[in-house]
Structures are given as structure tokens and as C-alpha cells.
Design a protein around this motif. Structure first.
Motif, mmCIF file in Angstrom:
data_model
loop_
_atom_site.group_PDB
_atom_site.id
_atom_site.type_symbol
_atom_site.label_atom_id
_atom_site.label_comp_id
_atom_site.label_asym_id
_atom_site.label_seq_id
_atom_site.Cartn_x
_atom_site.Cartn_y
_atom_site.Cartn_z
ATOM 1 N N GLU A 61 0.821 -1.204 0.000
ATOM 2 C CA GLU A 61 0.000 0.000 0.000
ATOM 3 C C GLU A 61 0.860 1.262 0.000
ATOM 4 O O GLU A 61 0.453 2.299 -0.520
ATOM 5 N N THR A 62 2.055 1.165 0.556
ATOM 6 C CA THR A 62 2.957 2.323 0.565
ATOM 7 C C THR A 62 3.442 2.638 -0.845
ATOM 8 O O THR A 62 3.457 3.795 -1.269
ATOM 9 N N ALA A 63 3.839 1.595 -1.570
ATOM 10 C CA ALA A 63 4.301 1.790 -2.946
ATOM 11 C C ALA A 63 3.160 2.307 -3.819
ATOM 12 O O ALA A 63 3.364 3.182 -4.675
ATOM 13 N N TYR A 64 1.961 1.787 -3.597
ATOM 14 C CA TYR A 64 0.797 2.233 -4.371
ATOM 15 C C TYR A 64 0.524 3.714 -4.091
ATOM 16 O O TYR A 64 0.273 4.495 -5.018
ATOM 17 N N GLU A 65 0.577 4.095 -2.815
ATOM 18 C CA GLU A 65 0.338 5.488 -2.448
ATOM 19 C C GLU A 65 1.381 6.393 -3.093
ATOM 20 O O GLU A 65 1.075 7.499 -3.551
ATOM 21 N N TRP A 66 2.618 5.945 -3.108
ATOM 22 C CA TRP A 66 3.699 6.703 -3.733
ATOM 23 C C TRP A 66 3.398 6.946 -5.214
ATOM 24 O O TRP A 66 3.517 8.063 -5.713
ATOM 25 N N LEU A 67 2.997 5.890 -5.921
ATOM 26 C CA LEU A 67 2.725 6.018 -7.346
ATOM 27 C C LEU A 67 1.547 6.943 -7.605
ATOM 28 O O LEU A 67 1.535 7.693 -8.594
ATOM 29 N N MET A 68 0.548 6.899 -6.742
ATOM 30 C CA MET A 68 -0.613 7.769 -6.923
ATOM 31 C C MET A 68 -0.236 9.243 -6.722
ATOM 32 O O MET A 68 -0.746 10.119 -7.417
ATOM 33 N N GLU A 69 0.656 9.516 -5.788
ATOM 34 C CA GLU A 69 1.018 10.897 -5.482
ATOM 35 C C GLU A 69 2.108 11.460 -6.394
ATOM 36 O O GLU A 69 2.344 12.666 -6.391
ATOM 37 N N THR A 70 2.767 10.600 -7.127
ATOM 38 C CA THR A 70 3.893 11.069 -7.945
ATOM 39 C C THR A 70 3.653 10.848 -9.439
ATOM 40 O O THR A 70 4.604 10.724 -10.202
ATOM 41 N N GLN A 71 2.406 10.804 -9.834
ATOM 42 C CA GLN A 71 2.103 10.593 -11.250
ATOM 43 C C GLN A 71 2.616 11.729 -12.126
ATOM 44 O O GLN A 71 2.807 11.553 -13.332
ATOM 45 N N HIS A 72 2.824 12.903 -11.511
ATOM 46 C CA HIS A 72 3.304 14.059 -12.266
ATOM 47 C C HIS A 72 4.805 14.003 -12.537
ATOM 48 O O HIS A 72 5.315 14.760 -13.380
ATOM 49 N N LYS A 73 5.522 13.140 -11.841
ATOM 50 C CA LYS A 73 6.971 13.085 -11.984
ATOM 51 C C LYS A 73 7.383 12.624 -13.381
ATOM 52 O O LYS A 73 6.750 11.746 -13.967
ATOM 53 N N LYS A 74 8.460 13.187 -13.880
ATOM 54 C CA LYS A 74 8.969 12.757 -15.178
ATOM 55 C C LYS A 74 9.451 11.306 -15.135
ATOM 56 O O LYS A 74 9.450 10.604 -16.142
ATOM 57 N N THR A 75 9.859 10.877 -13.935
ATOM 58 C CA THR A 75 10.394 9.527 -13.792
ATOM 59 C C THR A 75 9.325 8.520 -13.371
ATOM 60 O O THR A 75 9.650 7.431 -12.916
ATOM 61 N N HIS A 76 8.043 8.901 -13.524
ATOM 62 C CA HIS A 76 6.965 8.029 -13.036
ATOM 63 C C HIS A 76 7.012 6.642 -13.693
ATOM 64 O O HIS A 76 6.909 5.614 -13.008
ATOM 65 N N LYS A 77 7.184 6.607 -14.999
ATOM 66 C CA LYS A 77 7.221 5.316 -15.699
ATOM 67 C C LYS A 77 8.400 4.478 -15.227
ATOM 68 O O LYS A 77 8.284 3.260 -15.078
ATOM 69 N N GLN A 78 9.533 5.144 -14.996
ATOM 70 C CA GLN A 78 10.701 4.425 -14.499
ATOM 71 C C GLN A 78 10.451 3.904 -13.096
ATOM 72 O O GLN A 78 10.858 2.788 -12.742
ATOM 73 N N ASP A 79 9.757 4.708 -12.264
ATOM 74 C CA ASP A 79 9.416 4.252 -10.908
ATOM 75 C C ASP A 79 8.530 3.024 -10.955
ATOM 76 O O ASP A 79 8.700 2.089 -10.164
ATOM 77 N N VAL A 80 7.577 3.024 -11.873
ATOM 78 C CA VAL A 80 6.676 1.864 -12.016
ATOM 79 C C VAL A 80 7.483 0.615 -12.353
ATOM 80 O O VAL A 80 7.286 -0.454 -11.766
ATOM 81 N N ALA A 81 8.415 0.750 -13.294
ATOM 82 C CA ALA A 81 9.234 -0.393 -13.696
ATOM 83 C C ALA A 81 10.123 -0.864 -12.543
ATOM 84 O O ALA A 81 10.271 -2.074 -12.311
ATOM 85 N N THR A 82 10.702 0.078 -11.811
ATOM 86 C CA THR A 82 11.575 -0.281 -10.687
ATOM 87 C C THR A 82 10.778 -0.969 -9.578
ATOM 88 O O THR A 82 11.216 -1.976 -9.008
ATOM 89 N N LEU A 83 9.602 -0.441 -9.277
ATOM 90 C CA LEU A 83 8.768 -1.032 -8.225
ATOM 91 C C LEU A 83 8.262 -2.412 -8.632
ATOM 92 O O LEU A 83 8.071 -3.286 -7.784
ATOM 93 N N ARG A 84 8.062 -2.597 -9.917
ATOM 94 C CA ARG A 84 7.660 -3.926 -10.395
ATOM 95 C C ARG A 84 8.768 -4.946 -10.117
ATOM 96 O O ARG A 84 8.498 -6.107 -9.792
ATOM 97 N N TRP A 85 10.018 -4.494 -10.221
ATOM 98 C CA TRP A 85 11.147 -5.394 -9.925
ATOM 99 C C TRP A 85 11.263 -5.618 -8.411
ATOM 100 O O TRP A 85 11.570 -6.720 -7.959
ATOM 101 N N ILE A 86 11.028 -4.585 -7.620
ATOM 102 C CA ILE A 86 11.147 -4.684 -6.160
ATOM 103 C C ILE A 86 10.034 -5.534 -5.555
ATOM 104 O O ILE A 86 10.249 -6.248 -4.570
ATOM 105 N N GLN A 87 8.846 -5.466 -6.143
ATOM 106 C CA GLN A 87 7.647 -6.034 -5.535
ATOM 107 C C GLN A 87 7.779 -7.492 -5.063
ATOM 108 O O GLN A 87 7.364 -7.813 -3.943
ATOM 109 N N PRO A 88 8.338 -8.402 -5.848
ATOM 110 C CA PRO A 88 8.443 -9.792 -5.365
ATOM 111 C C PRO A 88 9.254 -9.934 -4.081
ATOM 112 O O PRO A 88 9.040 -10.876 -3.312
ATOM 113 N N HIS A 89 10.162 -9.001 -3.834
ATOM 114 C CA HIS A 89 11.016 -9.082 -2.648
ATOM 115 C C HIS A 89 10.354 -8.476 -1.411
ATOM 116 O O HIS A 89 10.666 -8.883 -0.282
#
Length: 340
Positions: A61-89
Motif C-alpha cells: 500500500e505504501t508503494a501504491y500510495e507513492w505512485l498515486m502521489e507522484t504521477q506528475h513526476k517525469k520519472t513516473h514510468k521508471q518508478d513503475v518499472a523499478t517497483l515492479r522489480w522490487i515487488q516480489p522481494h
């Protein structure tokens, strides 16, 4: 139903004792892990409602909240990809379970197959999310210490004017034009490939990069010198929108086989397209252009980014250093005159 499938992924859906609905994706196709996460979330909501405990927040829920609040960031797509890699861990883990050692292990996994810089980007994102959870959302009392890897100093790879001319001769015409324009303006690759005629005023000899296109998030004013003007004038009439094209279509990729083969024929090794920007800044520095002017022209956010070129201007610094000679020699001459 507390667990259900949407497509191939399992989703969790239940109502807390307070009547609040909890619905989230478990991001897995295996039913066992979603069931464990569901039970953990449901037990947590019961303790909060019945015992008055502060809710223990999960990484999910923390990662989800982060993505919702930072959708305006230029690095948002990169954050999504990075969090997708982190998520299994981190899936299903409470924030207070994410200790320094747990985070370090994830960083070490990334470091096994990637550079220190890439691993640091993963660790820095984790650190930013946990800091926000502490300072803004107050979900944890204090964030764990996240130690980054030591990175080697960034290199400055640039071409001599002679090497640049050889490379231009070896490149196909459309790439040669883009390289020449890059060397004339110092613009980043994306700003060149995505340049549109609406951003160019040939009469005033200027171009501009909008803030949402610039890496630093600030608009860039580009003064078009004679070389840049010549290149752009050559492109007139090829496309109604894009400045640079190939076979009547906008150029989207420059790191092509033609680029690498041209480098090989020119005898140039260990050179990236981004190094054209290094070349532009290095040439300006060597010709005595002040570093603060280069910073402004190149739209670098920090002066530290420009200081890497300082060693290329020994004559410029020597001129300033000679000021002391004048002062000391003048003082010595005055002393001799007084003695006489």
C-alpha cells in the motif's frame, strides 16, 4: 468473495470492521501468496478497529500510495518499472519489517547483474518512499538507513574537431545532420529527436525546449549559431511537424547499426551519443567560455555537473592566476623604490 482473479492476477477484496473497503492487486498468479496477504491485512484491520492500535502499513500500500502521489513526476514510468522489480522481494511485508539489512539484500541482488549506479537508483527509490511514509504520512516513526554503493566518478569522453569531422563523413546524411546539430547546440538526444518546428524561430535564430521536455524541468533557450541554422534550413519541407526525419518519418532512434558502424569506420571507440554533449561542453571550455555560461547554455541544474570540464581550461585559469603575479611584483617594486 475475498479473493478473486482479474485476468491472470489475484485480487484482494474485503471490508474492515469500520466498514472501509480494502481492494488491491496481489500482483501474482499463485493463490497462496494472495491468501497470506489477505489474512494479514484482515487481521491488521481488526486490531486497529477493536484494540485501537495504529495500523501497520505494508510495502504494497505504501508503494501504491507513492505512485498515486507522484504521477506528475517525469520519472513516473521508471518508478513503475523499478517497483515492479522490487515487488516480489517486499510483497506483503510491513514497513517495520523493512530493516537496513533487508533493503541491503535487495540492493545486492540488483548489484549482481547491474552497475552500482543502477543498484543505487533502486535503493534511492526505496529510501524516498520510506522517507515520505515517515515525514508526510506518518506511517512509521523513522525510516531505516539505506546505504548506497560507491560509484566511480563520471567520465568525460569527447571528440577532437578532427575526429568529429571524420565521424560526420562516415554517417548517413540524416544522422550526420543530427550529430552536427547536437555538436552545435549541446542538446540532449531526446531534445534533438523530438524537436518540432513549433519550437524553432529561424528568423530570430532561436529554438526552445519546453519545461516538460527538459531533464531539469526548466525550459531551455537555444541560440542557433550558423552551424545549427544551416542544419535546420536543410530540413525545411521534409516534414510538417518534426525537424529531423528519415524517409519522411520522424527519427525516434539514433543508436542504430548505422551509428555504431560509422564509429567503427571512423576508428572511434568507447563513445556514446550522449558524449556529443560532453564534446560540445569540452570545446566551449577549451575556448575559454566561462563555466557558469556553459551551465546556463547547457541547462545543467547544478554547477557540480559542469565542474567536470574545469580541467580542460588550464589557460583560462592561468590567466586568473597571473593576477597574483601583478600584485606581488607591484609590491616588490614599491619596496625597492622606497629603499632607494
Amino acid at each position: 468473495m475475498s479473493l478473486y482473479k482479474r485476468g491472470s492476477m489475484w485480487w484482494i477484496d474485503f471490508t474492515t470492521p469500520k466498514g472501509e473497503r480494502v481492494r488491491c492487486s496481489a500482483e501474482t498468479e499463485d493463490k497462496k501468496q494472495p491468501q497470506e496477504l489477505h489474512d494479514k491485512l484482515k487481521a491488521e484491520s481488526w486490531r486497529v478497529a477493536k484494540l485501537g492500535e495504529m495500523p501497520r502499513r505494508t510495502w504494497d500500500e505504501t508503494a501504491y500510495e507513492w505512485l498515486m502521489e507522484t504521477q506528475h513526476k517525469k520519472t513516473h514510468k521508471q518508478d513503475v518499472a523499478t517497483l515492479r522489480w522490487i515487488q516480489p522481494h517486499f510483497r506483503g511485508k510491513y514497513l517495520d519489517e523493512l530493516t537496513r539489512d533487508v533493503i541491503a539484500k535487495v540492493g545486492a541482488l540488483k548489484r549482481q547483474t547491474r552497475t552500482a549506479a543502477t543498484a543505487n537508483r533502486v535503493l534511492a527509490l526505496i529510501r524516498s518512499i520510506l522517507r515520505k511514509a515517515t515525514l508526510d504520512w506518518e506511517w512509521i516513526d523513522r525510516p531505516p538507513v539505506v546505504k548506497l554503493y560507491r560509484e566511480p566518478k563520471r567520465r568525460v569522453r569527447y571528440l577532437t574537431p578532427e575526429q568529429a569531422n571524420i565521424l560526420l563523413q562516415e554517417l548517413p546524411e540524416h544522422l550526420a545532420d543530427m550529430v552536427r546539430f547536437s555538436l552545435a547546440t549541446g542538446l540532449r538526444r531526446a531534445n534533438v529527436t523530438k524537436l518540432e518546428w513549433s519550437q524553432v524561430d529561424l528568423t530570430r535564430r532561436v529554438a526552445w525546449i519546453h519545461a516538460d521536455q527538459a531533464k531539469a524541468g526548466r525550459s531551455i533557450h537555444v541560440t542557433l549559431n550558423a552551424t545549427a541554422m544551416e542544419v535546420l534550413t536543410k530540413q525545411i519541407g521534409k516534414h510538417r511537424k518534426a525537424a529531423f526525419t528519415y524517409k519522411e518519418k520522424p527519427v525516434t532512434q539514433v543508436n542504430t547499426k548505422a551509428w555504431y558502424k560509422a564509429l567503427q569506420r571512423a576508428g572511434i571507440e568507447d563513445f556514446r551519443w550522449y558524449d556529443l554533449r560532453h564534446t560540445w561542453a569540452s570545446w566551449l571550455t577549451q575556448q575559454g567560455v566561462p563555466l557558469n555560461a556553459i551551465q546556463e547554455m547547457g541547462a545543467w541544474e547544478s554547477s557540480e555537473m559542469v565542474k567536470r570540464y574545469a580541467h580542460l581550461a588550464p589557460e583560462q585559469f592561468a590567466q586568473h592566476a597571473r593576477v597574483v603575479d601583478v600584485l606581488l611584483n607591484g609590491a616588490t617594486a614599491a619596496q625597492k623604490q622606497n629603499a632607494d
